[in-house]
Design an enzyme around this catalytic site. Structure first.
Site, PDB file in Angstrom:
ATOM      1  N   ASN A 216      -8.029  16.127 -37.248  1.00  9.90           N
ATOM      2  CA  ASN A 216      -7.941  16.851 -35.969  1.00  9.90           C
ATOM      3  C   ASN A 216      -6.718  16.361 -35.194  1.00  9.90           C
ATOM      4  O   ASN A 216      -6.474  15.151 -35.112  1.00  9.90           O
ATOM      5  CB  ASN A 216      -9.221  16.562 -35.165  1.00  9.90           C
TER       6      ASN A 216
ATOM      7  N   HIS B 128      -4.213  22.659 -27.459  1.00 15.16           N
ATOM      8  CA  HIS B 128      -3.883  22.438 -26.040  1.00 15.16           C
ATOM      9  C   HIS B 128      -2.498  23.044 -25.796  1.00 15.16           C
ATOM     10  O   HIS B 128      -1.478  22.414 -26.084  1.00 15.16           O
ATOM     11  CB  HIS B 128      -3.860  20.940 -25.714  1.00 15.16           C
TER      12      HIS B 128
ATOM     13  N   GLU C 117     -10.158  22.407 -29.486  1.00 16.34           N
ATOM     14  CA  GLU C 117     -10.055  21.961 -28.081  1.00 16.34           C
ATOM     15  C   GLU C 117      -9.170  22.914 -27.274  1.00 16.34           C
ATOM     16  O   GLU C 117      -8.312  22.474 -26.502  1.00 16.34           O
ATOM     17  CB  GLU C 117      -9.452  20.550 -28.014  1.00 16.34           C
TER      18      GLU C 117
HETATM   19  O1  9MR Z   1     -11.155  15.531 -22.050  1.00 15.77           O
HETATM   20  C1  9MR Z   1     -11.200  14.161 -22.367  1.00 15.77           C
HETATM   21  C2  9MR Z   1     -11.061  13.349 -21.085  1.00 15.77           C
HETATM   22  O2  9MR Z   1     -12.209  13.521 -20.283  1.00 15.77           O
HETATM   23  C3  9MR Z   1     -10.863  11.880 -21.417  1.00 15.77           C
HETATM   24  O3  9MR Z   1     -10.596  11.161 -20.234  1.00 15.77           O
HETATM   25  C4  9MR Z   1      -9.711  11.741 -22.395  1.00 15.77           C
HETATM   26  C5  9MR Z   1      -9.469  10.300 -22.761  1.00 15.77           C
HETATM   27  O4  9MR Z   1      -8.338  10.153 -23.541  1.00 15.77           O
HETATM   28  O5  9MR Z   1      -9.984  12.483 -23.562  1.00 15.77           O
HETATM   29  C6  9MR Z   1     -10.053  13.847 -23.308  1.00 15.77           C
HETATM   30  O6  9MR Z   1     -10.249  14.562 -24.511  1.00 15.77           O
HETATM   31  C7  9MR Z   1      -9.215  14.461 -25.475  1.00 15.77           C
HETATM   32  C8  9MR Z   1      -9.848  14.566 -26.838  1.00 15.77           C
HETATM   33  O7  9MR Z   1     -10.859  13.615 -26.986  1.00 15.77           O
HETATM   34  C9  9MR Z   1      -8.823  14.431 -27.943  1.00 15.77           C
HETATM   35  N1  9MR Z   1      -7.744  15.365 -27.773  1.00 15.77           N
HETATM   36  C10 9MR Z   1      -7.124  15.398 -26.452  1.00 15.77           C
HETATM   37  C11 9MR Z   1      -8.190  15.601 -25.376  1.00 15.77           C
HETATM   38  C12 9MR Z   1      -7.541  15.729 -24.003  1.00 15.77           C
HETATM   39  O8  9MR Z   1      -6.900  14.545 -23.658  1.00 15.77           O
END
Ligand code: 9MR
Length: 354
Positions: A206, A242, A271
């Site tokens: 991923n 994203h 995501e």
């Molecule tokens: O959305 C998530 C956020 O709440 C957290 O603080 C963050 C920590 O790094 O992670 C975000 O989710 C991520 C996901 O786990 C992996 N891909 C990128 C996402 C956005 O940062």
């Protein structure tokens, strides 16, 4: 209610043949069909990341999560720092709650994520930094983590993001704690351990910025090809999605999905969100809608792309503004849950199907 089980085209033409009253009912009913109903007809899982605090506190959020989606991903509560905050001390409360929520609503769960360089527990990173955890011990710790978490949810997680974000933009392996301490073989090990713990779960790579064909997605393609040739159980490629409208829509997305399909792998958008420079306006929201639709259509156009997950469905809880200053409005609905053009675009795409 039985109308919802019919294909949309069939529904409309069938009702046009009968009375005006029924036509009116159908015309009203069809646009109300939640995304998950349309997705089921298209043989697709439509998912969202779930913020567990919002799920507990916000009734509209909770209701919408259950009504619109047939797949959920823990935004944070399955990550290592959450599930093992102190060494050997586990906290499964959030993850258990999500799995229960999903089961009650007939949703599948995407597991996110087992091996990552971020959101690691402090005891682990400091132990490696001060030398109290050496490489051999670290490997054992990683194995135990993967085995414990995957076994706990055996049979209840449809797809696991086994390794997350392991490449740099230029296609070299990310210089993470895992690469530094264990060397590149940690990736194959992670997949083997996860597979042993739940042989039925589909195991995914991923990452972000891998929507189209570029150095990073090609590194994944080569890695997947090699691992599969070696018999390593890697079954899926997760494309986070994203995007940001100011950077343009990535090229070659269908071609990228197709090359993974040719390896015999599933693909998934895992995501998806589409941010913009604030303030949002009509034109930006229209562009955003075409980006969501573009990714969705690429998925619908590829048989082996079986799930499409948005990283939150309301701007109220989106991670974007906290990380990208001055940007946001990245999800399908506003802070008040009002549907944006992007919601309509996703709904139309699902209704058109594959
Ligand atoms: O959305 C998530 C956020 O709440 C957290 O603080 C963050 C920590 O790094 O992670 C975000 O989710 C991520 C996901 O786990 C992996 N891909 C990128 C996402 C956005 O940062």
């Amino acid at each position: 209610m039985k109308y919802f089980r019919m294909p949309l085209v069939g529904l409309l033409s069938a009702t046009l043949l009968v009375t005006g009253v029924q036509t009116a009912v159908a015309d009203e009913a069809a646009p109300q069909a939640p995304l998950r109903t349309l997705a089921e007809r298209a043989d697709l899982r439509i998912g969202t990341a779930v913020d567990m605090a919002a799920l507990a506190d916000d009734t509209t959020y909770r209701r919408t999560t259950g009504r619109e989606f047939n797949s959920v991903t823990a935004e944070n509560v399955m990550k290592w720092e959450v599930v093992e905050p102190a060494r050997g001390t586990y906290d499964w409360s959030g993850a258990d709650a999500l799995v229960r929520f999903a089961r009650e609503r007939g949703q599948v769960v995407r597991g996110h994520t087992l091996v990552w360089h971020s959101q690691l527990p402090g005891w682990l990173t400091s132990g490696v930094a001060d030398g109290s955890i050496d490489a051999a011990e670290l490997r054992g710790i990683l194995r135990r983590h993967i085995t414990t978490e995957v076994k706990r949810y055996k049979g209840r997680i449809q797809q696991w993001d086994v390794v997350n974000e392991v490449f740099e933009e230029d296609g070299s392996l990310r210089n993470s704690i895992w690469l530094q301490q264990l060397g590149p073989s940690y990736i194959a090990d992670a997949f083997r351990w996860a597979h042993a713990a739940d042989p039925k779960a589909k195991l995914f790579l991923n990452d972000y910025n891998v929507e189209g064909i570029n150095a990073k997605s090609t590194a994944y393609y080569e890695l997947a090809k090699r691992l599969r040739a070696e018999g390593v159980p890697v079954q899926g490629f997760g494309i986070q999605g994203h995007l940001a409208i100011q950077y343009g829509f990535p090229g070659d997305v269908p071609e990228n999905l197709a090359r993974f399909a040719r390896l015999g792998m599933q693909t998934a958008f895992t995501e998806v969100d589409v941010r913009m420079i604030l303030p949002a306006d009509e034109e930006k929201l229209a562009t955003q809608a075409t980006y969501f639709r573009g990714l969705l259509d690429a998925c619908l156009g590829t048989r082996s792309c079986k799930s499409f997950t948005v990283w939150g469905f309301t701007d109220k809880y989106s991670w974007v503004p906290g990380v990208f200053e001055g940007q946001g409005a990245a999800t399908l609905t506003g802070e008040d849950f009002g549907r944006k053009p992007a919601y309509g675009a996703v709904r139309e795409g699902l209704a058109e199907g594959r």
